[in-house]
Design a protein around this motif. Structure first.
Motif, PDB file in Angstrom:
ATOM      1  N   ASN A 501       0.804  -1.221   0.000  1.00  0.00           N
ATOM      2  CA  ASN A 501       0.000   0.000   0.000  1.00  0.00           C
ATOM      3  C   ASN A 501       0.842   1.278   0.000  1.00  0.00           C
ATOM      4  N   GLU A 502       2.147   1.147  -0.149  1.00  0.00           N
ATOM      5  CA  GLU A 502       3.005   2.339  -0.076  1.00  0.00           C
ATOM      6  C   GLU A 502       2.741   3.297  -1.227  1.00  0.00           C
ATOM      7  N   LEU A 520       1.882  13.279   5.632  1.00  0.00           N
ATOM      8  CA  LEU A 520       2.141  12.953   4.231  1.00  0.00           C
ATOM      9  C   LEU A 520       3.443  13.562   3.711  1.00  0.00           C
ATOM     10  N   THR A 521       4.126  14.328   4.552  1.00  0.00           N
ATOM     11  CA  THR A 521       5.434  14.841   4.145  1.00  0.00           C
ATOM     12  C   THR A 521       6.526  13.785   4.312  1.00  0.00           C
ATOM     13  N   LYS A 522       6.194  12.698   5.014  1.00  0.00           N
ATOM     14  CA  LYS A 522       7.147  11.617   5.229  1.00  0.00           C
ATOM     15  C   LYS A 522       6.900  10.488   4.227  1.00  0.00           C
ATOM     16  N   THR A 523       7.659   9.423   4.307  1.00  0.00           N
ATOM     17  CA  THR A 523       7.522   8.315   3.367  1.00  0.00           C
ATOM     18  C   THR A 523       7.265   7.013   4.110  1.00  0.00           C
ATOM     19  N   GLY A 524       6.653   6.064   3.400  1.00  0.00           N
ATOM     20  CA  GLY A 524       6.443   4.730   3.936  1.00  0.00           C
ATOM     21  C   GLY A 524       5.695   4.715   5.246  1.00  0.00           C
ATOM     22  N   ALA A 525       6.031   3.765   6.089  1.00  0.00           N
ATOM     23  CA  ALA A 525       5.342   3.567   7.358  1.00  0.00           C
ATOM     24  C   ALA A 525       5.456   4.766   8.287  1.00  0.00           C
ATOM     25  N   THR A 603      -5.722  13.269  11.832  1.00  0.00           N
ATOM     26  CA  THR A 603      -5.139  14.584  11.558  1.00  0.00           C
ATOM     27  C   THR A 603      -4.137  14.432  10.421  1.00  0.00           C
ATOM     28  N   ILE A 604      -4.388  15.128   9.328  1.00  0.00           N
ATOM     29  CA  ILE A 604      -3.553  14.977   8.135  1.00  0.00           C
ATOM     30  C   ILE A 604      -2.607  16.165   8.020  1.00  0.00           C
ATOM     31  N   VAL A 605      -1.322  15.874   7.891  1.00  0.00           N
ATOM     32  CA  VAL A 605      -0.282  16.889   7.736  1.00  0.00           C
ATOM     33  C   VAL A 605       0.316  16.769   6.346  1.00  0.00           C
ATOM     34  N   GLY A 606       0.476  17.902   5.678  1.00  0.00           N
ATOM     35  CA  GLY A 606       1.125  17.906   4.373  1.00  0.00           C
ATOM     36  C   GLY A 606       0.172  17.831   3.213  1.00  0.00           C
TER      37      GLY A 606
END
Length: 606
Positions: A501-502, A520-525, A603-606
């Motif tokens: 799902n990545e 969402l500014t980060k990657t993967g898990a 809470t969604i960031v990015g």
């Protein structure tokens, strides 16, 4: 469609309706090769030649296609029944679309003047269907497709929702093994072949349905290979794919393209139930326009780049997006790749120019466009009669009120209002089975439609009927309770954005009390912030045990959540629609309807 017999219905009952057929017994279809027209000729030269004994060298063949109908016989409601149209000035507007009464009229009009016309589909014709079709195991949809003069389709993942034996029944006919016959005429099955080249019986290692099929008319031969996505077992219940193996799409298509070539079929279309993501949501967007961010991404882009040049057009689906794009084949030559959104809202009209001398399609002459199934045309009377017949059986069941809402409760968004409501319904239902149930998780793909406030029939605004609930959750998954450690709960949340799902995250819908941050500014898990995961205001304790409600699909590790398949102390309840119905009935009245949830748990960031 091929006209090899003056008796239409005799012609349409094909002898391809056999389960576990071998390739040797299958009619075949040809490869659309990259042959350019001679400089002195034009596409469509001699088209419509009346002298059948001396046909012209070049013959235009019309290919009408659609995908992901999902049993939507009646016009879909809300956003599911609209498409976005790009205007000449760059603005967009929405257009109401869909409904087989209108689809039939549009297809029949499109065929006029085209003596060489084929109608093909890209899978998911059935499954996750509204009550009108789903209540009767999609027999109404097969009947409708027969009336639409569908020539051939690939299987999709949803064709396996009820297993290979039920798919074979849809192909071959016969009454349902449990519920019997719904009408006194019985069920005849599909007039068209389902193609499943990459779906093998694990014991025999042979395709469970025909792998390919060839359309023929007056010396013109066009071949079709049908596959579904290799990842079907990850998105279908384990019981539905039991005993089946799903092979690589590219390897399978390339294999059967060689088979067709050896049989003298050089014009080949691949029907692939896998898709992509265009840069625009407008159905008439110019997918091949230059510029950053244009074009198409996703699985179909990689698949198209690797399928042999012997295949010259791809009809795709699965992602429910609309696009008409060219993607270079391994030889670097452009090849048409199309998808007609979903639910019968669009159809694709592609012109293939066939060279009678080479047996190839002159690929430089291929033209294609998506067209809206507008509702401003006359309804096809035979489809109206079909819908009326099945509605007579379904209406007494489907019109029953099960709840009341004060506004649209939509399934749109990373966290959706409807996702929250369904998760809450499963949590409340879970607590009737075990008072210690802590939380509920719902997969977004299991939510098939929004709940709309406007009345869909005579029930009145704000009334949720059983039919509408069925359309939202048609899979008959059970609600399962399992024990997980806190560490496993955290891991399951991280699997939303990692592993399979990545690239395309599947964000679980969560019940009240569970909160966390998605960065969402980060990657993967790492996109799931571990320290932010709380239940009722307290951090999840990795060593504690939590009682979790999910549907049976997730409880089997579906949708790329293997951790959810590792729960213990299983308790299986009734189906998820029952949980939704009980929640709506218990928590709403005509004077006090349920308001759309705020969808503020993540809470969604990015």
């Amino acid at each position: 469609m091929p006209a090899t017999s003056p008796a239409h219905h005799q012609r349409r009952r094909r002898r391809t309706n056999r389960l576990l057929a071998t390739a040797a017994g299958v009619l075949t279809a040809g490869a659309l090769a990259a042959a350019a027209l001679p400089g002195s000729a034009t596409a469509g030269e001699n088209h419509g030649n009346k002298d059948k004994s001396h046909p012209g060298r070049y013959q235009d063949v019309q290919l009408l296609s659609f995908n992901d109908l999902h049993g939507n016989l009646e016009p879909p409601s809300g956003s599911s029944g609209r498409v976005t149209e790009l205007q000449p000035d760059g603005t967009t507007k929405t257009v109401d679309a869909g409904g087989v009464e209108y689809l039939a009229t549009h297809l029949r009009e499109a065929r006029k003047g085209n003596r060489y016309s084929i109608t093909a589909a890209g899978g998911d014709m059935v499954g996750a269907s509204p009550l009108l079709s789903g209540l009767f195991h999609d027999e109404p949809t097969i009947e409708a497709l027969n009336k639409l003069d569908l020539d051939v389709t690939s299987v999709g993942n949803h064709e396996f929702d009820e297993g290979a034996a039920e798919l074979a029944r849809l192909q071959n006919g016969g009454c349902h093994p449990v519920e019997g016959c719904y009408t006194d005429k019985g069920f005849k099955g599909a007039d068209f072949p389902y193609l499943a080249a990459n779906v093998l019986d694990e014991k025999t290692r042979k395709p469970v349905l025909e792998p390919y099929w060839v359309w023929k008319k007056q010396g013109v031969k066009v071949g079709f290979i049908g596959v579904t996505l290799e990842g079907t077992p990850d998105i279908v219940s384990a019981e539905g794919v039991k005993g089946l193996a799903f092979k690589d799409e590219v390897e399978t298509i390339n294999k059967y393209a060689k088979v067709l070539q050896r049989q003298g079929v050089k014009s080949i279309v691949a029907l692939i139930h896998e898709g992509g993501f265009p840069a625009s949501s407008s159905y008439n967007y110019d997918c091949d326009s230059p510029g950053a961010g244009d074009g198409i991404s996703g699985p179909i882009a990689d698949i198209a780049k690797n399928i042999t040049p012997q295949v010259d057009a791809l009809v795709t689906g699965h992602t429910h997006n609309a696009y008409v794009c060219t993607i270079p084949d391994p030889a670097g030559k452009p090849r048409m790749v199309t998808s007609a959104a979903s639910f019968g809202r669009l159809y694709t009209d592609t012109t293939l120019t066939y060279d009678r001398v080479t047996g190839d399609i002159a690929r430089t002459a291929v033209k294609s466009a998506n067209h809206v199934v507008t509702r401003d045309v006359r309804r096809a009377r035979d489809m109206t009669r079909l819908i009326r017949k099945w509605n007579t059986l379904a209406t007494p069941i489907g019109s029953r009120p099960i709840g009341y809402i004060s506004g649209d409760i939509v399934r749109d968004g990373t966290e959706s209002p409807l996702g929250d409501l369904i998760a809450d319904a499963q949590l409340e239902y879970g607590r009737t089975l075990d008072a210690e149930t802590d939380l509920a998780l719902m997969n977004p793909g299991g939510i098939r439609a929004s709940l709309t406030h406007a009345a869909g029939g005579t029930e009145g605004d704000g009334v949720v009927t059983f039919a509408e609930g069925f359309t939202v959750q048609p899979f008959a998954n059970t609600v399962n309770l399992q024990d997980f450690t806190g560490a496993q709960v955290i891991q399951a949340l991280k699997e939303q954005v990692s592993g399979p799902n990545e690239a395309a995250p599947k964000i679980l819908q969560i019940s009240s009390g569970l909160t966390y941050t998605l960065d969402l500014t980060k990657t993967g898990a790492d996109r799931v912030v571990t320290d932010s995961i709380e239940l009722d205001g307290s951090p999840i304790d990795p060593s504690a045990t939590y009682r979790v409600a999910t549907n049976s699909f997730l409880a089997g590790g579906g949708d790329g959540f293997p951790t959810l398949g590792q729960g213990t102390n299983d308790l299986v309840g009734e189906d998820d629609l029952t949980a939704l119905e009980q929640y709506l009935t218990a928590n709403s009245t005509a004077t006090d309807p349920i308001a759309p949830p705020k969808a503020d748990r993540i809470t969604i960031v990015g």
